[in-house]
Design a protein around this motif. Structure first.
Motif, PDB file in Angstrom:
ATOM      1  N   SER A 249       0.810  -1.222   0.000  1.00  0.00           N
ATOM      2  CA  SER A 249       0.000   0.000   0.000  1.00  0.00           C
ATOM      3  C   SER A 249       0.844   1.273   0.000  1.00  0.00           C
ATOM      4  N   GLY A 250       2.097   1.180   0.478  1.00  0.00           N
ATOM      5  CA  GLY A 250       2.955   2.349   0.580  1.00  0.00           C
ATOM      6  C   GLY A 250       2.755   3.121   1.872  1.00  0.00           C
ATOM      7  N   ARG A 251       1.792   2.685   2.686  1.00  0.00           N
ATOM      8  CA  ARG A 251       1.531   3.374   3.956  1.00  0.00           C
ATOM      9  C   ARG A 251       2.600   3.027   4.984  1.00  0.00           C
ATOM     10  N   THR A 252       2.858   3.969   5.882  1.00  0.00           N
ATOM     11  CA  THR A 252       3.699   3.715   7.045  1.00  0.00           C
ATOM     12  C   THR A 252       2.748   3.269   8.143  1.00  0.00           C
ATOM     13  N   ILE A 253       2.847   2.012   8.512  1.00  0.00           N
ATOM     14  CA  ILE A 253       1.880   1.393   9.424  1.00  0.00           C
ATOM     15  C   ILE A 253       2.424   1.344  10.842  1.00  0.00           C
ATOM     16  N   TYR A 254       1.536   1.630  11.778  1.00  0.00           N
ATOM     17  CA  TYR A 254       1.871   1.650  13.199  1.00  0.00           C
ATOM     18  C   TYR A 254       1.181   0.496  13.918  1.00  0.00           C
ATOM     19  N   ASP A 255       1.963  -0.315  14.621  1.00  0.00           N
ATOM     20  CA  ASP A 255       1.435  -1.416  15.437  1.00  0.00           C
ATOM     21  C   ASP A 255       1.581  -0.995  16.896  1.00  0.00           C
ATOM     22  N   ARG A 256       0.496  -0.519  17.476  1.00  0.00           N
ATOM     23  CA  ARG A 256       0.558   0.044  18.830  1.00  0.00           C
ATOM     24  C   ARG A 256       0.950  -0.978  19.881  1.00  0.00           C
ATOM     25  N   GLU A 257       0.706  -2.260  19.611  1.00  0.00           N
ATOM     26  CA  GLU A 257       1.076  -3.300  20.575  1.00  0.00           C
ATOM     27  C   GLU A 257       2.595  -3.441  20.706  1.00  0.00           C
ATOM     28  N   LYS A 258       3.310  -3.123  19.648  1.00  0.00           N
ATOM     29  CA  LYS A 258       4.774  -3.226  19.669  1.00  0.00           C
ATOM     30  C   LYS A 258       5.456  -1.964  20.196  1.00  0.00           C
ATOM     31  N   CYS A 259       4.722  -0.864  20.256  1.00  0.00           N
ATOM     32  CA  CYS A 259       5.303   0.423  20.657  1.00  0.00           C
ATOM     33  C   CYS A 259       5.728   0.397  22.118  1.00  0.00           C
ATOM     34  N   VAL A 260       6.957   0.849  22.378  1.00  0.00           N
ATOM     35  CA  VAL A 260       7.487   0.897  23.742  1.00  0.00           C
ATOM     36  C   VAL A 260       7.546   2.329  24.283  1.00  0.00           C
ATOM     37  N   GLY A 261       7.072   3.278  23.528  1.00  0.00           N
ATOM     38  CA  GLY A 261       7.021   4.668  23.990  1.00  0.00           C
ATOM     39  C   GLY A 261       8.374   5.320  24.166  1.00  0.00           C
ATOM     40  N   CYS A 262       9.307   5.024  23.287  1.00  0.00           N
ATOM     41  CA  CYS A 262      10.655   5.605  23.401  1.00  0.00           C
ATOM     42  C   CYS A 262      10.752   6.984  22.761  1.00  0.00           C
ATOM     43  N   TRP A 263       9.788   7.326  21.923  1.00  0.00           N
ATOM     44  CA  TRP A 263       9.684   8.619  21.237  1.00  0.00           C
ATOM     45  C   TRP A 263      10.748   8.838  20.162  1.00  0.00           C
ATOM     46  N   SER A 264      11.486   7.799  19.781  1.00  0.00           N
ATOM     47  CA  SER A 264      12.502   7.946  18.728  1.00  0.00           C
ATOM     48  C   SER A 264      11.866   8.391  17.411  1.00  0.00           C
ATOM     49  N   CYS A 265      10.721   7.816  17.087  1.00  0.00           N
ATOM     50  CA  CYS A 265      10.036   8.168  15.838  1.00  0.00           C
ATOM     51  C   CYS A 265       9.591   9.624  15.852  1.00  0.00           C
ATOM     52  N   LEU A 266       9.114  10.057  16.996  1.00  0.00           N
ATOM     53  CA  LEU A 266       8.650  11.426  17.162  1.00  0.00           C
ATOM     54  C   LEU A 266       9.778  12.408  16.857  1.00  0.00           C
ATOM     55  N   MET A 267      10.964  12.096  17.358  1.00  0.00           N
ATOM     56  CA  MET A 267      12.121  12.965  17.122  1.00  0.00           C
ATOM     57  C   MET A 267      12.657  12.847  15.699  1.00  0.00           C
ATOM     58  N   ALA A 268      12.479  11.692  15.073  1.00  0.00           N
ATOM     59  CA  ALA A 268      13.029  11.462  13.732  1.00  0.00           C
ATOM     60  C   ALA A 268      12.175  12.046  12.613  1.00  0.00           C
ATOM     61  N   CYS A 269      10.891  12.217  12.859  1.00  0.00           N
ATOM     62  CA  CYS A 269       9.992  12.696  11.796  1.00  0.00           C
ATOM     63  C   CYS A 269      10.322  14.134  11.416  1.00  0.00           C
ATOM     64  N   PRO A 270      10.676  14.377  10.153  1.00  0.00           N
ATOM     65  CA  PRO A 270      11.038  15.732   9.727  1.00  0.00           C
ATOM     66  C   PRO A 270       9.840  16.681   9.618  1.00  0.00           C
ATOM     67  N   PHE A 271       8.620  16.125   9.661  1.00  0.00           N
ATOM     68  CA  PHE A 271       7.424  16.946   9.515  1.00  0.00           C
ATOM     69  C   PHE A 271       6.736  17.241  10.844  1.00  0.00           C
ATOM     70  N   GLY A 272       7.222  16.642  11.925  1.00  0.00           N
ATOM     71  CA  GLY A 272       6.566  16.822  13.216  1.00  0.00           C
ATOM     72  C   GLY A 272       5.171  16.241  13.219  1.00  0.00           C
ATOM     73  N   ALA A 273       4.995  15.156  12.473  1.00  0.00           N
ATOM     74  CA  ALA A 273       3.668  14.595  12.251  1.00  0.00           C
ATOM     75  C   ALA A 273       3.291  13.476  13.216  1.00  0.00           C
ATOM     76  N   ILE A 274       4.183  13.102  14.091  1.00  0.00           N
ATOM     77  CA  ILE A 274       3.889  12.061  15.072  1.00  0.00           C
ATOM     78  C   ILE A 274       3.761  12.747  16.432  1.00  0.00           C
ATOM     79  N   ALA A 275       2.739  12.352  17.191  1.00  0.00           N
ATOM     80  CA  ALA A 275       2.494  12.967  18.492  1.00  0.00           C
ATOM     81  C   ALA A 275       2.427  11.902  19.579  1.00  0.00           C
ATOM     82  N   ARG A 276       2.606  12.335  20.807  1.00  0.00           N
ATOM     83  CA  ARG A 276       2.425  11.448  21.951  1.00  0.00           C
ATOM     84  C   ARG A 276       0.938  11.227  22.179  1.00  0.00           C
ATOM     85  N   HIS A 277       0.589  10.005  22.538  1.00  0.00           N
ATOM     86  CA  HIS A 277      -0.787   9.702  22.913  1.00  0.00           C
ATOM     87  C   HIS A 277      -1.083  10.467  24.200  1.00  0.00           C
ATOM     88  N   PRO A 278      -2.288  11.021  24.353  1.00  0.00           N
ATOM     89  CA  PRO A 278      -2.566  11.843  25.526  1.00  0.00           C
ATOM     90  C   PRO A 278      -2.626  11.085  26.860  1.00  0.00           C
TER      91      PRO A 278
END
Length: 148
Positions: free
Chosen positions: A85-114
């Protein structure tokens, strides 16, 4: 692959795209319940964020990059590029909340869950007939889903 692109020249900062995203990802699919109940109790969150700077506004969300830096930064494998599909898929069960992706995204498009040590990112409303809710709801057509 079709992606959602913002146009800052047409964005008026109404935040309707955020509300549409919130509603589309809620259990009730009802704007009032999603905003007043599910947002606080269940942590339903919008993956679309309107950034305002002076007279300029722009709605940002995941661009589903060809070579996403968030996937390369993800230490748990929670983010993957779907070759079909070309989509960047997120598997929330595997997420450890390290925020590496948040810092790596050049668009600031990833946010912390509230409410949780997880992230929130656009899934292009893959299961929604008619495509992304944010695009459908934008009154000024400041968001477009198109090939580029």
């Amino acid at each position: 692959m079709k992606r959602v692109y913002p146009n800052k020249d047409f964005c008026i900062g109404c935040h309707i795209c955020e509300l549409a995203c919130l509603t589309a990802h809620s259990k009730s699919k009802d704007l009032i319940l999603a905003y007043t109940v599910e947002r606080g109790q269940n942590g339903v969150a919008s993956s679309k964020h309107v950034h305002e700077g002076g007279a300029t506004c722009v709605a940002l969300s995941c661009r589903h990059c060809d070579e996403p830096s968030c996937v390369a930064a993800c230490i748990s494998g929670a983010l993957q590029k779907d070759p079909e599909s070309g989509r960047t898929i997120y598997d929330r069960e595997k997420c450890v909340g390290c925020w590496s992706c948040l810092m790596a995204c050049p668009f600031g498009a990833i946010a912390r869950h509230p409410l949780e040590q997880k992230i929130v990112k656009c899934d292009l409303c893959f299961d929604r007939p008619g495509g992304p809710a944010c695009v459908a709801a934008c009154p000024n057509k400041a968001l477009k889903q198109e090939e580029r």
